[in-house]
Design an enzyme around this catalytic site. Structure first.
Site, mmCIF file in Angstrom:
data_model
loop_
_atom_site.group_PDB
_atom_site.id
_atom_site.type_symbol
_atom_site.label_atom_id
_atom_site.label_comp_id
_atom_site.label_asym_id
_atom_site.label_seq_id
_atom_site.Cartn_x
_atom_site.Cartn_y
_atom_site.Cartn_z
ATOM 1 N N ASP A 83 40.013 94.331 26.118
ATOM 2 C CA ASP A 83 40.415 92.972 26.432
ATOM 3 C C ASP A 83 41.239 92.400 25.281
ATOM 4 O O ASP A 83 40.886 92.562 24.108
ATOM 5 C CB ASP A 83 39.155 92.134 26.657
ATOM 6 N N GLU B 299 44.822 95.832 27.552
ATOM 7 C CA GLU B 299 45.377 94.601 28.102
ATOM 8 C C GLU B 299 46.351 94.121 27.030
ATOM 9 O O GLU B 299 45.929 93.618 25.989
ATOM 10 C CB GLU B 299 44.300 93.562 28.355
#
Length: 597
Positions: free
Chosen positions: A319, A354
Site C-alpha cells: 500500500d 501501489e
C-alpha cells in the site's frame, strides 16, 4: 543481524526489543489480569540500542508486552511513558484487537487494561520452500476477508468473516469457477480505528491502519498463524496463490495527537520527520515510516520472511508503495528493493506496488524495479473514459497492449483493473455519476470526486428494464476489455456478479450491508460471463493482446491518426496476423460491446 521479538530456544524463552533512547525497559508478563514486570538489560553488543532478557523454560503461549521509562518530550521525538503498555513490533499474534481510547494519547494514563498483549509463539516448522503458485499474467482476486465471507450461506456461521472461511469448499469452488490465480487479501494484520470513527458509531473495515505490522488480527484470524498457514495450504492445493496486502507506509499511532501503543513509545525515529522535527505525512494518515532508517527496513523484511517462511504466501501488495523508497524523496534504487532481491526467502515472491502516495513526487507508476508488478490506474481511467464516451481509441489500444508508454517494451508489469476496494464497484461505476458517501459521516466530502463513472440516465437503483439492460451491457463491455488486456488482471471480489455499495466509493468504515458482499443478490448470468471470459483467457485465446496485426474502422478501412484520437469514434476491430491464432477483437462503443472472435 540482531534478533527481535520473543522465541523459545534451548530450554529458555528470549525477549528482545529495540529502544535506543530509553532509560529503562520492562518485560511485562500476564497471568490473568496480573502483570509481572521484569527489568530488561541493555545489550552493549548492538550499539546499546537493544534490550534483552531470557527466562527459564519454554513459555510458548505466554502473553507479554513492554513498558519503557525515559524522557517525555514529544516536541523532540521522545514519547517515553511507563504508564503505556507497548506492543512488541515483532509480535506475530495478539490476544485481542486494538481499541481506540483517549487514554492512549494521555501522558500518565495507564493503558494496561486496553492494549493487546503479544503471545509468545510456539514452535512451528517452516513450510516447504515451494515456488509461488501464481504467475504474472493471471487473474488476481482482491478480497476483504470479512466482507466477502460474512454472508455466504454455505460457510458455517462460526467461520464467517475469518481467514479460515477462504478454505471452505464453497469458496474454493467459486474461485476455481472464475479461474482465480491468486487471492489478494486486504490487510489481515491488527489495526486501530481512526480517532474520528468511534464517536460516529463506525469502525475501520478495510484494515489499512496497522499498529503491529506482522501480528494477525484476532478478529479476522482467531486461529493465529496456524489458521493462515492452513488456509494458504488449502488454496495452494487447488492451484490458487495467496498475496497479502500489507501496509508499511504508516502506523495507526497517527499524528502528534495519536496514541502511544508500540513504535512511538519504543523508537520514535522509525517515523520520518522534517528537519524542524515535525512528522512528515506523505500518507495522509498522520505519519510516515522512514525507510531511510535501517531498523524500519529490518522490521519490514522480517515480516515478509515470516509470512513466506512460516505461512507460505506467494507474495505481497504494498500500500502507498513509494514510501518504501523515500529517503525522503522517491528513489527507484532505494535500499529496500536490493534487500528484497538479495533475500533467499523473498527473491522469487510476487511483489506488487501501489505506485503512488500523496507526498511530493508521489506518483511513480512505471518506476519500480524490473520484476515488480504495479497497479495501473492509467488502465482503469482510460478504459472507463472510453466506455463513458470521453476517451479516444488510441489511449484504449495502448492500455490493451500493455501500456508501453508507461512500462516500455520490457516484460509487461501492469496490473490492469477496472475497480478496486478504493472507489466504486463495477456495478456502481455504471449506476452512479457521483459518490454517495453520506453514511461515512463526513458530509459526502471523502472519497474520490472524479470517478469517470456514469449512471445510464438514472442515479442509483432503477426499475427500468432499458436502463438495467444498458448497465449490464456496459459491465460486459468493461469486463471484456479487462480480460483481453496484456498484463496481469485484477478483479475485486463480488464485481463478477454485480455487487453494489449503494454508491459509496470509500467504504473503509462500512462494516455493514454497504461493505458486505450480498451473495443472495448475485447476478449469476454476469458471473457466468466472467467465468467464460476467464476460461478463454486461460486457454490462450487472448492471454496477451497481440501487438501484430492491423486495426480497422467499421467500413474496413485502416485507422487514421484522427480516428485514434477522436473521442466520438465508436468502433474499431483488431485483426491478428498470427496464422496459429487468428483472432479478431471488436470494440463497438455505439452498441456497448467488446468481443473476441
Amino acid at each position: 543481524m540482531a534478533r527481535y521479538g520473543a522465541w523459545a530456544e534451548a530450554g529458555a524463552t528470549h525477549f528482545a526489543v529495540r529502544a535506543p533512547l530509553a532509560d529503562a525497559v520492562w518485560l511485562c508478563l500476564f497471568e490473568g489480569q496480573a502483570e509481572v514486570r521484569i527489568a530488561m538489560v541493555r545489550d552493549g553488543d548492538h550499539g546499546g540500542d537493544d534490550w534483552r532478557v531470557s527466562l527459564p523454560g519454554n513459555r510458548a503461549g505466554a502473553r507479554y508486552a513492554y513498558r519503557v521509562n525515559g524522557t517525555w518530550d514529544p516536541r523532540n521525538g521522545r514519547w517515553f511513558d511507563p504508564a503505556k503498555l507497548l506492543v512488541d513490533p515483532y509480535a506475530v499474534e495478539l490476544d485481542r484487537r486494538f481499541v481506540q481510547d483517549p487514554r492512549l494519547a494521555l501522558y500518565g494514563a495507564d493503558t494496561g487494561a486496553i492494549v493487546p498483549r503479544a503471545i509468545v509463539p510456539g514452535e512451528m516448522p517452516p513450510v516447504a520452500p515451494l515456488p509461488p503458485c501464481f504467475a504474472p499474467g493471471g487473474l488476481i482476486y482482491e478480497v476483504n476477508v470479512r466482507g466477502f465471507t460474512l454472508l455466504h450461506p454455505d460457510v458455517p456461521q462460526a467461520q464467517r468473516g475469518t481467514v479460515a472461511a477462504l478454505a471452505h469448499p464453497a469458496i474454493i469452488a467459486h474461485l476455481k469457477k472464475l479461474g482465480v490465480g491468486a487471492v489478494e487479501l486486504m490487510p489481515i494484520v491488527a489495526w486501530l480505528d481512526e480517532r474520528h470513527l468511534p464517536p460516529l458509531g463506525l469502525r475501520n473495515f478495510w484494515g489499512y491502519n496497522p499498529v503491529a505490522m506482522m501480528a494477525l488480527d484476532p478478529g479476522l484470524c482467531p486461529g493465529g498463524v496456524a489458521e493462515l498457514r492452513d488456509t494458504v495450504a488449502a488454496l495452494r492445493a487447488e492451484g490458487i496463490g495467496v498475496i497479502l496486502d500489507l501496509v508499511f507506509n504508516h502506523s495507526g499511532e497517527s499524528d502528534v495527537l495519536g496514541g502511544v501503543l508500540s513504535l512511538r513509545g519504543l523508537d520514535n525515529a522509525a517515523y520520518a520527520h522534517a528537519p524542524a522535527g515535525a512528522l512528515i505525512n506523505d500518507t495522509g494518515c498522520g505519519n510516515t515510516l522512514d525507510f531511510a532508517y535501517a531498523p524500519v527496513r529490518e522490521l519490514t523484511l522480517a515480516a515478509l520472511r515470516h509470512f513466506v517462511g512460516t505461512c507460505g504466501v506467494d507474495g505481497f501488495r504494498f500500500d502507498l508503495a513509494p514510501v518504501l523508497a523515500r529517503g525522503p524523496g522517491f528513489d527507484p534504487a532505494a535500499p529496500i528493493f536490493a534487500e528484497i532481491a538479495a533475500d533467499p526467502v523473498l527473491a522469487d515472491r510476487v511483489m506488487i506496488a501501489e505506485p503512488w502516495d500523496i507526498g511530493p513526487g508521489g506518483y511513480q507508476l512505471g518506476r519500480f524495479p524490473a520484476g515488480w508488478l504495479e497497479w495501473n490506474d492509467a488502465f482503469r481511467d482510460d478504459v472507463r473514459r472510453f466506455w463513458k464516451g470521453e476517451g479516444g481509441l488510441g489511449a484504449l489500444a495502448t492500455r490493451l497492449a500493455g501500456s508501453a508508454d508507461v512500462f516500455g517494451e520490457q516484460q509487461c508489469r501492469s496490473v490492469n483493473f477496472l475497480a478496486a476496494h478504493d472507489g466504486f464497484t463495477l456495478a456502481d461505476m455504471v449506476a452512479y455519476a457521483h459518490r454517495h458517501n453520506h453514511a461515512n459521516g463526513e458530509g459526502n466530502r471523502d472519497g474520490h470526486g472524479e470517478n469517470h463513472s456514469w449512471n445510464c440516465g438514472v442515479e442509483g437503483p432503477s426499475d427500468s428494464p432499458e436502463v438495467n439492460a444498458r448497465r449490464g451491457a456496459d459491465m460486459r463491455a468493461l469486463l471484456g476489455t479487462l480480460f483481453a488486456s496484456t498484463g496481469t488482471i485484477m478483479l475485486t471480489a463480488g464485481d463478477e456478479f454485480g455487487r453494489t455499495q449503494q454508491g459509496n466509493n470509500n467504504a473503509y468504515c462500512q462494516d455493514s450491508a454497504i461493505g458486505w458482499v450480498d451473495w443472495a443478490a448475485r447476478d449469476e448470468a454476469l458471473e457466468d460471463y466472467v467465468a467464460e471470459l476467464s476460461a478463454r483467457r486461460r486457454s490462450g485465446d487472448f492471454a496477451q493482446f497481440p501487438r501484430d496485426g492491423c486495426w480497422l474502422r467499421r467500413d474496413g478501412a485502416a485507422m487514421t491518426a484522427a480516428d485514434w484520437e477522436a473521442p466520438g469514434a465508436g468502433y474499431v476491430a483488431h485483426v491478428s496476423h498470427d496464422p496459429d491464432r487468428r483472432q479478431e477483437w471488436r470494440i463497438d462503443r455505439d452498441n456497448r460491446r467488446a468481443e473476441i472472435f
